[in-house]
Write an enzyme that holds these catalytic residues in place. Structure first.
Site, PDB file in Angstrom:
ATOM      1  N   HIS A   1       7.181   3.743   6.376  1.00 19.34           N
ATOM      2  CA  HIS A   1       7.459   4.450   5.117  1.00 19.34           C
ATOM      3  C   HIS A   1       7.581   5.952   5.352  1.00 19.34           C
ATOM      4  O   HIS A   1       8.519   6.609   4.863  1.00 19.34           O
ATOM      5  CB  HIS A   1       6.325   4.205   4.110  1.00 19.34           C
ATOM      6  CG  HIS A   1       6.264   2.814   3.567  1.00 19.34           C
ATOM      7  ND1 HIS A   1       7.373   2.127   3.153  1.00 19.34           N
ATOM      8  CD2 HIS A   1       5.200   1.983   3.340  1.00 19.34           C
ATOM      9  CE1 HIS A   1       7.016   0.927   2.704  1.00 19.34           C
ATOM     10  NE2 HIS A   1       5.701   0.824   2.821  1.00 19.34           N
TER      11      HIS A   1
ATOM     12  N   HIS B   1       2.969  -0.075   9.498  1.00 20.20           N
ATOM     13  CA  HIS B   1       3.638  -0.258   8.202  1.00 20.20           C
ATOM     14  C   HIS B   1       3.798   1.071   7.483  1.00 20.20           C
ATOM     15  O   HIS B   1       4.912   1.427   7.033  1.00 20.20           O
ATOM     16  CB  HIS B   1       2.806  -1.222   7.351  1.00 20.20           C
ATOM     17  CG  HIS B   1       3.382  -1.491   5.999  1.00 20.20           C
ATOM     18  ND1 HIS B   1       4.197  -2.571   5.735  1.00 20.20           N
ATOM     19  CD2 HIS B   1       3.277  -0.810   4.817  1.00 20.20           C
ATOM     20  CE1 HIS B   1       4.565  -2.547   4.464  1.00 20.20           C
ATOM     21  NE2 HIS B   1       4.014  -1.490   3.886  1.00 20.20           N
ATOM     22  N   GLU B   2       2.728   1.826   7.369  1.00 21.76           N
ATOM     23  CA  GLU B   2       2.786   3.094   6.635  1.00 21.76           C
ATOM     24  C   GLU B   2       3.608   4.138   7.383  1.00 21.76           C
ATOM     25  O   GLU B   2       4.273   4.974   6.760  1.00 21.76           O
ATOM     26  CB  GLU B   2       1.374   3.613   6.366  1.00 21.76           C
ATOM     27  CG  GLU B   2       0.518   2.691   5.504  1.00 21.76           C
ATOM     28  CD  GLU B   2       1.137   2.404   4.144  1.00 21.76           C
ATOM     29  OE1 GLU B   2       1.959   3.211   3.655  1.00 21.76           O
ATOM     30  OE2 GLU B   2       0.812   1.340   3.563  1.00 21.76           O
TER      31      GLU B   2
END
Length: 447
Positions: free
Chosen positions: A32, A28-29
């Site tokens: 980003h 997920h990170e």
């Protein structure tokens, strides 16, 4: 074979939880981070975990990569952020040059900010699709016509059915295409509830009649975590041969006994192929809210087992295009099921005990790992979908909340004021923490 042996222990359950969560958070990170980088936004810190830093290094782009002591999340702090939730450091941003502001999350174009935010959930969904597709390809699809791949050790009885037989009919009932779910359901209902059945098979060039076990025996192929069957120590491969002293030959018979008990304890006799023993257990069915194919939920009494065929069917290779399509469908089913479940909890149609917190997720992580690497990896993919979906909810501090702010900016021509953002972020954080506490109390107090 268990992915990690003796997974009932607290330490091993925590390891499974941390591994699952770390994979999901890292993906997920990274979404980003990498899309932000491609969009010209500089990441100052990429952290896996919170709290004291255990390990860190700074790469050639000036990003600090670190692992922190509390492995229950992570974050990317971009240039100009005041905290891990991407709050704005107003003083620092105002002191920057125009070129420097362009490298912050608060000075970048709207499209770059939106793409960076949506990338986190998108990478979660991509992970799920890739994992589901990989497992589906590895499993293959059931060959047509239905063919015996490997016989399962259901009892000490000997059967004439053997590997390589093409099953044409069972107890006089022609076998439909396995991919035709409705026809297979009708076929399964028409099979006699007997332990030994006559099979019409093609063996080589000959069509012959042979004896075989019930096609749908009371076999445990998988256990639901935190279920009655799991809690008393039943295991995949076990065969339930009797309920309350009455012989059961088919999975439907077992299901009838469980549903008819109405939650009262039942006694079951279980044949365990690994040892050849028949063991006695007592367990009480539990109420479960099950999603229905036509939508909605139905409350049933269940002991938490998944059945299977009397044999491992032979499989055919699935191509990557079909596997990815199936992976997308599986991810979409989890998303729609999660939204439906949340709505039914809000309206009171099903119990709020269906919402689990970190303790429940940790227990499920351990339970799935104990059933093998494939089950654990599938669970990680399913949890990744849930995390991606949760982050898209329009709540300040979550990715969905940031996207709402950006939508407002696109319509109004200016972002919300710093004061409004601070108030909304505080409200969003309060809501998220409240839901987390509620889920944690469910873990502790729900039956």
């Amino acid at each position: 074979m268990a992915f990690l042996p003796e997974f009932g222990g607290l330490a091993m359950t925590l390891i499974a939880f941390v591994v699952a969560l770390s994979i999901i958070v890292a993906i997920h990170e990274y979404g980003h981070y990498i899309v932000g980088r491609w969009s010209g936004i500089h990441a100052e810190v990429f952290s896996l975990g919170f709290g004291p830093v255990l390990f860190s290094r700074v790469d050639r782009r000036g990003t600090k990569w670190q692992v922190a002591a509390l492995p229950f999340g992570g974050y990317v702090r971009f240039m100009g952020d005041s905290d891990a939730a991407s709050g704005k450091d107003g003083d620092a941003v105002r002191a920057m040059t125009e070129a420097e502001r362009r490298r912050t999350m608060h000075g970048a174009p709207l499209w770059a900010r939106a793409a960076t935010v949506v990338a986190g959930p998108a990478f979660n969904f991509a992970l799920s699709i890739i994992v589901f597709a990989g497992i589906i390809m590895a499993r293959g699809q059931v060959a047509e016509p239905l063919t015996v791949g490997e016989m399962r050790p259901l009892s000490e009885m000997a059967f004439e059915l053997r590997e390589g037989d093409e099953v044409l009919a069972v107890a006089g009932q022609p076998v439909p295409a396995f991919s035709d779910t409705a026809a297979m359901d009708e076929f399964a209902g028409a099979i006699p509830k007997e332990r030994v059945l006559d099979y019409t098979v093609r063996r080589g060039d000959a069509v012959i009649e042979v004896s075989g076990p019930n096609l749908y025996p009371p076999l445990i192929s998988q256990l639901a975590p935190q279920s009655a069957a799991y809690d008393i120590g039943l295991a995949p491969g076990d065969v339930i041969v009797a309920v309350n002293g009455e012989e059961v030959a088919a999975f439907d018979q077992l299901k009838t006994h469980v549903e008819g008990a109405g939650g009262a304890p039942i006694q079951i006799a279980v044949f365990r192929p690994g040892t050849g023993e028949t063991l006695d257990f007592v367990l009480a069915p539990r109420r479960v809210d099950e999603p229905q194919p036509e939508g909605g939920f139905a409350t049933k009494w269940r002991i938490g087992i998944v059945g299977g065929l009397a044999f491992e069917p032979a499989t055919e290779v699935i191509g990557p295009v079909q596997a990815i399509g199936d992976g997308v469908s599986q991810t979409f089913r989890i998303m729609t099921g999660s939204i439906s479940g949340l709505w039914h909890m809000i309206t009171g149609a099903i119990s709020t005990c269906n919402m689990t917190g970190p303790i429940g997720i940790a227990q499920t992580s351990g339970a799935m790992a104990s059933q093998g690497a494939e089950s654990f990896i599938w669970f990680v993919a399913a949890l990744s979908t849930a995390v991606g979906l949760l982050n898209l909810f329009p709540v300040p501090v979550l990715d969905g909340g940031h996207l709402v702010f950006y939508a407002y900016e696109a319509v109004a021509g200016r972002p919300p004021s710093d004061f409004a953002l601070r108030v909304l972020m505080a409200a969003g954080l309060t809501l998220v923490l409240s839901v987390m506490i509620f889920a944690l109390t469910n873990d502790i107090f729900c039956p």
